[in-house]
Write a protein that holds these residues in place. Sequence first.
Motif, short mmCIF file in Angstrom:
data_model
loop_
_atom_site.label_atom_id
_atom_site.label_comp_id
_atom_site.label_asym_id
_atom_site.label_seq_id
_atom_site.Cartn_x
_atom_site.Cartn_y
_atom_site.Cartn_z
N PRO A 95 0.49 -0.99 0.06
CA PRO A 95 0.12 0.22 0.17
C PRO A 95 1.14 1.09 0.59
O PRO A 95 2.10 1.06 0.42
CB PRO A 95 -0.98 0.02 1.45
CG PRO A 95 -0.62 -1.60 2.02
CD PRO A 95 0.41 -2.14 0.86
N SER A 117 -2.28 -0.06 -5.51
CA SER A 117 -3.29 -0.78 -4.56
C SER A 117 -2.97 -0.27 -3.19
O SER A 117 -2.30 -0.05 -2.79
CB SER A 117 -3.09 -2.12 -4.28
OG SER A 117 -3.95 -2.68 -3.57
N ASP A 118 -4.61 -0.80 -1.99
CA ASP A 118 -4.50 -0.31 -0.51
C ASP A 118 -4.21 -1.41 -0.22
O ASP A 118 -4.18 -1.55 0.94
CB ASP A 118 -6.14 -0.03 -0.85
CG ASP A 118 -6.43 1.38 -1.26
OD1 ASP A 118 -5.51 2.21 -1.53
OD2 ASP A 118 -7.91 1.42 -1.54
N ASP A 119 -4.27 -3.12 -0.68
CA ASP A 119 -3.68 -4.11 -0.27
C ASP A 119 -3.06 -4.74 -0.51
O ASP A 119 -1.92 -3.84 -1.01
CB ASP A 119 -4.68 -5.07 -0.69
CG ASP A 119 -6.37 -4.64 -0.29
OD1 ASP A 119 -6.40 -4.65 0.75
OD2 ASP A 119 -6.64 -5.18 -1.14
N LEU A 121 -0.27 -7.81 -2.59
CA LEU A 121 -0.71 -7.61 -2.69
C LEU A 121 0.37 -8.65 -3.73
O LEU A 121 1.95 -7.74 -3.58
CB LEU A 121 -0.94 -7.21 -4.34
CG LEU A 121 -2.22 -7.10 -4.02
CD1 LEU A 121 -2.86 -5.75 -5.35
CD2 LEU A 121 -3.49 -8.21 -3.76
N VAL A 127 -4.74 -9.69 -10.80
CA VAL A 127 -5.92 -8.23 -10.46
C VAL A 127 -6.45 -8.19 -11.81
O VAL A 127 -5.91 -8.24 -12.53
CB VAL A 127 -4.50 -7.16 -9.87
CG1 VAL A 127 -3.87 -7.69 -8.99
CG2 VAL A 127 -3.43 -6.71 -10.92
N THR A 130 -9.95 -1.36 -11.41
CA THR A 130 -10.44 -0.91 -10.27
C THR A 130 -11.10 0.58 -10.89
O THR A 130 -11.93 1.27 -10.37
CB THR A 130 -11.27 -1.05 -8.99
OG1 THR A 130 -9.78 -0.49 -8.70
CG2 THR A 130 -10.84 -2.81 -8.80
N LYS A 139 -5.29 1.98 -10.60
CA LYS A 139 -5.57 1.45 -8.75
C LYS A 139 -6.30 0.10 -9.44
O LYS A 139 -6.93 -0.58 -10.54
CB LYS A 139 -6.51 1.30 -8.01
CG LYS A 139 -7.30 1.80 -6.68
CD LYS A 139 -8.26 2.59 -5.90
CE LYS A 139 -8.16 1.96 -4.52
NZ LYS A 139 -9.24 2.00 -3.90
N GLU A 141 -6.94 -4.51 -7.51
CA GLU A 141 -6.52 -4.97 -6.82
C GLU A 141 -7.70 -6.26 -6.57
O GLU A 141 -7.54 -6.83 -7.90
CB GLU A 141 -8.37 -4.63 -6.44
CG GLU A 141 -9.94 -4.81 -6.65
CD GLU A 141 -11.30 -4.82 -5.92
OE1 GLU A 141 -11.99 -5.43 -6.15
OE2 GLU A 141 -11.45 -3.52 -5.43
N ALA A 142 -6.94 -7.65 -6.13
CA ALA A 142 -7.41 -9.04 -7.09
C ALA A 142 -8.48 -9.38 -7.13
O ALA A 142 -9.95 -8.97 -6.55
CB ALA A 142 -6.78 -9.53 -5.20
N SER A 143 -7.81 -9.75 -8.02
CA SER A 143 -9.31 -10.45 -8.96
C SER A 143 -10.08 -11.35 -7.91
O SER A 143 -9.87 -12.01 -7.28
CB SER A 143 -9.26 -10.84 -10.40
OG SER A 143 -9.00 -12.59 -10.93
N LYS A 147 -8.99 -13.92 -5.29
CA LYS A 147 -9.73 -14.08 -3.92
C LYS A 147 -10.12 -15.62 -3.69
O LYS A 147 -10.00 -15.51 -2.23
CB LYS A 147 -10.65 -13.00 -3.76
CG LYS A 147 -10.28 -11.71 -4.38
CD LYS A 147 -11.02 -10.86 -3.80
CE LYS A 147 -10.79 -9.15 -3.57
NZ LYS A 147 -11.81 -7.97 -3.73
#
Length: 151
Positions: A95, A117-119, A121, A127, A130, A139, A141-143, A147
Amino acid sequence: MGFYWIWLGVAAIFAIIEFCTITFFGLWMAIAALVPAIISYLFPHLSVVLQLLTWAISSLICAFIWVKWIRSKPVEYIDSSLLGAEGILADALQPGKMGILLLSRPIQGKQEWSCFSDDILDRQTRVIVTDVTDSSRVKVEASSLTKEGTK
């Protein structure tokens, strides 16, 4: 004597050049040659010097429009194309840090995009994009596949 036939011939030559080269330069010059063709048809006694001046000015205007058009970035198109695109991270992503997203299919000729990303990874995480910022950073996020695999 009207020289409009000559200007139509010049426009046709530039159109043929365009068909052979597909650079769009010939297209704009063909359009520029149509301007003195129309003017010399409407005013048949217009001097050759004024016709050449008209063509030079219309060529400059067309070249200016062509350069502006070719350099413009269709931001809306990039945004809509990138949103939802899937790819793989080239490196682990923390992050607040920037990373590299490798898309499975290029968008606007680019396959590598700066991402954040905010996470946390891992490297080679699949990913999904978004959001797209003003400076073409994306930006991610994991797809959903990633997940589901971790649950």
